[in-house]
Write a protein that holds these residues in place. Structure first.
Motif, short mmCIF file in Angstrom:
data_model
loop_
_atom_site.label_atom_id
_atom_site.label_comp_id
_atom_site.label_asym_id
_atom_site.label_seq_id
_atom_site.Cartn_x
_atom_site.Cartn_y
_atom_site.Cartn_z
N ASP A 48 0.86 -1.18 0.00
CA ASP A 48 0.00 0.00 0.00
C ASP A 48 0.90 1.24 0.00
O ASP A 48 1.59 1.51 0.98
CB ASP A 48 -0.90 -0.01 1.24
CG ASP A 48 -1.75 1.25 1.32
OD1 ASP A 48 -1.80 2.01 0.33
OD2 ASP A 48 -2.36 1.48 2.39
N ALA A 49 0.90 1.96 -1.11
CA ALA A 49 1.77 3.13 -1.22
C ALA A 49 0.95 4.42 -1.25
O ALA A 49 1.35 5.41 -1.88
CB ALA A 49 2.67 3.01 -2.44
N THR A 50 -0.17 4.42 -0.57
CA THR A 50 -1.00 5.62 -0.50
C THR A 50 -0.17 6.76 0.10
O THR A 50 0.48 6.57 1.13
CB THR A 50 -2.24 5.36 0.41
OG1 THR A 50 -2.87 4.17 -0.06
CG2 THR A 50 -3.20 6.53 0.38
N ASN A 51 -0.17 7.89 -0.58
CA ASN A 51 0.62 9.06 -0.16
C ASN A 51 2.14 8.84 -0.23
O ASN A 51 2.91 9.62 0.34
CB ASN A 51 0.25 9.54 1.25
CG ASN A 51 -1.17 10.07 1.29
OD1 ASN A 51 -1.63 10.66 0.32
ND2 ASN A 51 -1.86 9.85 2.40
N LYS A 52 2.55 7.80 -0.90
CA LYS A 52 4.00 7.57 -1.09
C LYS A 52 4.38 7.95 -2.54
O LYS A 52 3.52 7.99 -3.42
CB LYS A 52 4.38 6.10 -0.84
CG LYS A 52 3.92 5.56 0.51
CD LYS A 52 4.86 5.90 1.64
CE LYS A 52 4.24 5.66 3.01
NZ LYS A 52 4.15 4.26 3.39
N THR A 53 5.65 8.17 -2.74
CA THR A 53 6.16 8.57 -4.06
C THR A 53 7.10 7.49 -4.57
O THR A 53 8.01 7.07 -3.86
CB THR A 53 6.89 9.93 -3.94
OG1 THR A 53 5.95 10.90 -3.43
CG2 THR A 53 7.41 10.40 -5.28
N VAL A 54 6.86 7.04 -5.78
CA VAL A 54 7.66 5.95 -6.36
C VAL A 54 8.52 6.52 -7.49
O VAL A 54 8.01 7.23 -8.36
CB VAL A 54 6.72 4.83 -6.87
CG1 VAL A 54 7.50 3.77 -7.64
CG2 VAL A 54 5.99 4.19 -5.69
N ILE A 55 9.80 6.23 -7.43
CA ILE A 55 10.74 6.80 -8.42
C ILE A 55 11.62 5.68 -8.99
O ILE A 55 11.76 4.62 -8.39
CB ILE A 55 11.64 7.89 -7.78
CG1 ILE A 55 12.52 7.29 -6.66
CG2 ILE A 55 10.82 9.05 -7.25
CD1 ILE A 55 13.61 8.23 -6.14
N ASP A 369 13.55 -1.68 -11.09
CA ASP A 369 14.51 -1.04 -10.17
C ASP A 369 13.82 0.23 -9.66
O ASP A 369 13.70 1.21 -10.41
CB ASP A 369 15.81 -0.66 -10.90
CG ASP A 369 16.67 -1.86 -11.29
OD1 ASP A 369 16.21 -3.01 -11.10
OD2 ASP A 369 17.79 -1.65 -11.78
N VAL A 370 13.38 0.18 -8.42
CA VAL A 370 12.41 1.17 -7.93
C VAL A 370 12.77 1.58 -6.50
O VAL A 370 13.22 0.76 -5.71
CB VAL A 370 11.00 0.51 -7.91
CG1 VAL A 370 9.95 1.47 -7.40
CG2 VAL A 370 10.61 -0.04 -9.28
N ALA A 371 12.55 2.86 -6.20
CA ALA A 371 12.62 3.28 -4.79
C ALA A 371 11.27 3.86 -4.40
O ALA A 371 10.65 4.59 -5.18
CB ALA A 371 13.73 4.31 -4.60
N ILE A 372 10.82 3.51 -3.21
CA ILE A 372 9.56 4.05 -2.68
C ILE A 372 9.92 5.05 -1.59
O ILE A 372 10.64 4.71 -0.64
CB ILE A 372 8.65 2.95 -2.12
CG1 ILE A 372 8.38 1.88 -3.19
CG2 ILE A 372 7.34 3.55 -1.60
CD1 ILE A 372 7.55 0.69 -2.70
N LEU A 373 9.47 6.29 -1.76
CA LEU A 373 9.79 7.35 -0.80
C LEU A 373 8.57 7.67 0.06
O LEU A 373 7.45 7.72 -0.43
CB LEU A 373 10.21 8.63 -1.53
CG LEU A 373 11.27 8.53 -2.63
CD1 LEU A 373 11.57 9.92 -3.21
CD2 LEU A 373 12.56 7.89 -2.10
N ASP A 374 8.83 7.89 1.33
CA ASP A 374 7.79 8.38 2.23
C ASP A 374 8.11 9.85 2.54
O ASP A 374 9.01 10.14 3.33
CB ASP A 374 7.78 7.55 3.52
CG ASP A 374 6.73 8.07 4.50
OD1 ASP A 374 6.01 9.03 4.15
OD2 ASP A 374 6.64 7.50 5.61
N LEU A 375 7.39 10.73 1.87
CA LEU A 375 7.66 12.16 2.02
C LEU A 375 6.65 12.82 2.97
O LEU A 375 6.44 14.04 2.91
CB LEU A 375 7.65 12.84 0.65
CG LEU A 375 8.65 12.27 -0.38
CD1 LEU A 375 8.52 12.97 -1.72
CD2 LEU A 375 10.09 12.36 0.12
N ASN A 376 6.07 12.00 3.81
CA ASN A 376 5.10 12.55 4.78
C ASN A 376 5.83 13.00 6.04
O ASN A 376 5.68 12.42 7.11
CB ASN A 376 4.03 11.50 5.08
CG ASN A 376 3.28 11.13 3.82
OD1 ASN A 376 2.56 11.94 3.25
ND2 ASN A 376 3.51 9.92 3.33
N LYS A 377 6.63 14.02 5.86
CA LYS A 377 7.51 14.49 6.95
C LYS A 377 7.41 16.02 7.04
O LYS A 377 7.03 16.67 6.08
CB LYS A 377 8.97 14.11 6.65
CG LYS A 377 9.22 12.69 6.17
CD LYS A 377 9.44 11.72 7.30
CE LYS A 377 9.59 10.28 6.83
NZ LYS A 377 10.81 9.99 6.09
#
Ligand code: GUN
Ligand code: FE
Length: 448
Positions: A48-55, A369-377
């Motif tokens: 679940d990547a709700t509100n997450k950013t995938v790059i 090849d993926v990074a999942i970022l949590d930018l809820n900070k």
């Protein structure tokens, strides 16, 4: 086939249109199978990547894993002193075990901070151990043993016989090139012109053509370096590389700080790939590469942290921020905008390693090849009404990387690198550096 479904994410694709898609990304086996709105719930693993950013995972095109153990052992020096007084003796003191843990320490840091592909230059000896670590870590890599068959103040253990250097490189290539379905690729790595006879460089040129593999070297990083080259070879560094036939699209050059107009033209016209290392260039007081000019010429640019003892981090967020900010006082605020930087960190790196059809963007059919970022900070908010790319380049940090996926495998999740045993690697890295430092006095006896 194993599958991973990343749901409800903000997907920064870096495809040709640089689309940003709100939706799901499905990975099947090692590839991206589909990207779109609501791809259901059918996968072995649903994230679940709700509100997450995938790059796209970051691609660092200049790293020395063999130097990670030397972090903090060579601060506040300029290139030639840094090499001769500290780095070469330390590299000479490596053993199989220390090379393995040096690589593992760097790989842990890289994977944890969202880097999924590296171009890695090892040292003269024990490169097999480093490849072992790279194989276990799951990283995608283009790597090779360093080659050096001449130079002043080089410890005996690093100064190679030309034929042996070539033979060992070919042996490593035959063992590791295309390992794990191409996840590992070999590159010939002559250290820099200062360390290499013409005989060696010409042989590397022929072998690179014969095996169709890349050549990775340092070039024109430091003023003293280019003076030495000019004295020895009677030409400027890049002109010399061109003169001996090494200047082609298979060549990846780290640094390129001190170039004249003719050399810039050679880099562009020959399709040489330039790896910009702003953190290293600042810390070793090398200078500031004229990246805006190279971009305007249309050269291929990517980014690398270089080694831990000249940075002292292997963190793409640092490099992106520096690459942008150092140019602005010189060229003005609009230069090196976040999109330009993010391109260098992703698709630019993919082009450098010749894998632009496989990595560097999130597109169907490419490797996962993926990074999942949590930018809820605090430091990355507000999230409303802002472009995600400048948010990533200017505000995010490596602590915001939540998961890293390489070749369809989750190698880091919730901050924990699954393929690198952190406690063991930290403990063994301390043991190793202590052992290496004890060896230095005997290694420093240079005969010549
Ligand atoms: N030039 C030759 N060797 C090296 C090295 O190990 N690091 C850097 N930054 N430059 C080099
Ligand atoms: Fe380097």
């Amino acid at each position: 086939m194993p599958s991973i479904l990343i749901k409800n994410a903000q997907i920064v694709t870096m495809n040709a249109q640089e689309e940003i898609i709100q939706g799901d990304l499905l990975i099947v086996d090692d590839k991206i199978k589909s990207i779109g709105k609501d791809l259901g719930n059918q996968a072995d693993r649903v994230i679940d990547a709700t509100n997450k950013t995938v790059i796209p995972g970051f691609i660092q095109t200049h790293i020395h894993l063999c130097q990670t153990l030397f972090r903090g052992q060579a601060d506040d020096l300029e290139l030639m002193d840094w090499l001769q007084k500290r780095i070469w003796p330390l590299e000479a003191s490596h053993d199989e075990e220390s090379s393995y843990y040096s690589a593992m320490l760097g790989l842990g840091e890289l994977i944890q901070s969202g880097t999924t592909t590296i171009v890695d230059m090892e040292t003269v000896n024990h490169t097999d151990s480093a490849f072992q670590a790279m194989a276990e870590s799951g990283i995608r890599v283009l790597a090779g043993k360093v080659m050096m068959d001449m130079g002043d103040d080089v410890p005996d253990l690093l100064l190679e016989d030309t034929a042996k250097s070539i033979q060992q490189s070919v042996d490593l290539l035959e063992k590791w090139n295309q390992y794990d379905n191409g996840r590992i690729q070999y590159a010939f790595c002559p250290r820099f012109v200062v360390s290499c006879t013409e005989e060696l460089l010409v042989e590397v040129r022929d072998l690179s053509n014969h095996y169709n593999v890349k050549v990775h070297t340092h070039a024109s990083e430091n003023r003293k370096e280019i003076e030495i080259v000019e004295q020895q070879r009677g030409m400027r560094n890049i002109v010399y590389l061109d003169h001996i036939g090494l200047a082609n699209e298979k060549l990846i050059l780290a640094h390129c700080v001190w170039l004249d107009d003719e050399e810039k033209r050679i880099i562009k016209e020959r399709g040489i790939k330039m790896s910009h290392c702003p953190g290293s260039n600042l810390k070793l007081a090398s200078g500031i590469a004229d990246v805006p000019d190279m971009l305007e010429l249309g050269a291929n640019l990517s980014l690398g942290a270089d080694g831990a003892p000249c940075n002292n981090n292997l963190d793409m967020f640092n490099e992106m921020r520096m690459a942008s900010l150092i140019q602005k006082p010189i060229h003005g605020p609009t230069i090196m905008d976040a999109k330009t930087i993010f391109r260098m960190a992703t698709i630019g790196g993919a082009k450098a390693v010749g894998l632009e059809d496989q990595i560097g963007s999130l597109e169907v059919g490419k490797k996962a090849d993926v990074a999942i970022l949590d930018l809820n900070k605090f430091h990355t908010f507000p999230s409303a009404e802002v472009d995600p790319v400048p948010r990533i380049v200017y505000s995010a940090t490596r602590a915001d990387v939540e998961s890293t996926i390489i070749n369809g495998k989750i190698v880091m999740e919730k901050g924990t690198v699954k393929t690198v045993d952190r406690d063991l690697v930290l403990q063994e890295s301390n043991k190793s550096i202590k052992r290496l430092l004890k060896r230095i006095p005997s290694i420093m006896k240079v005969s010549s």
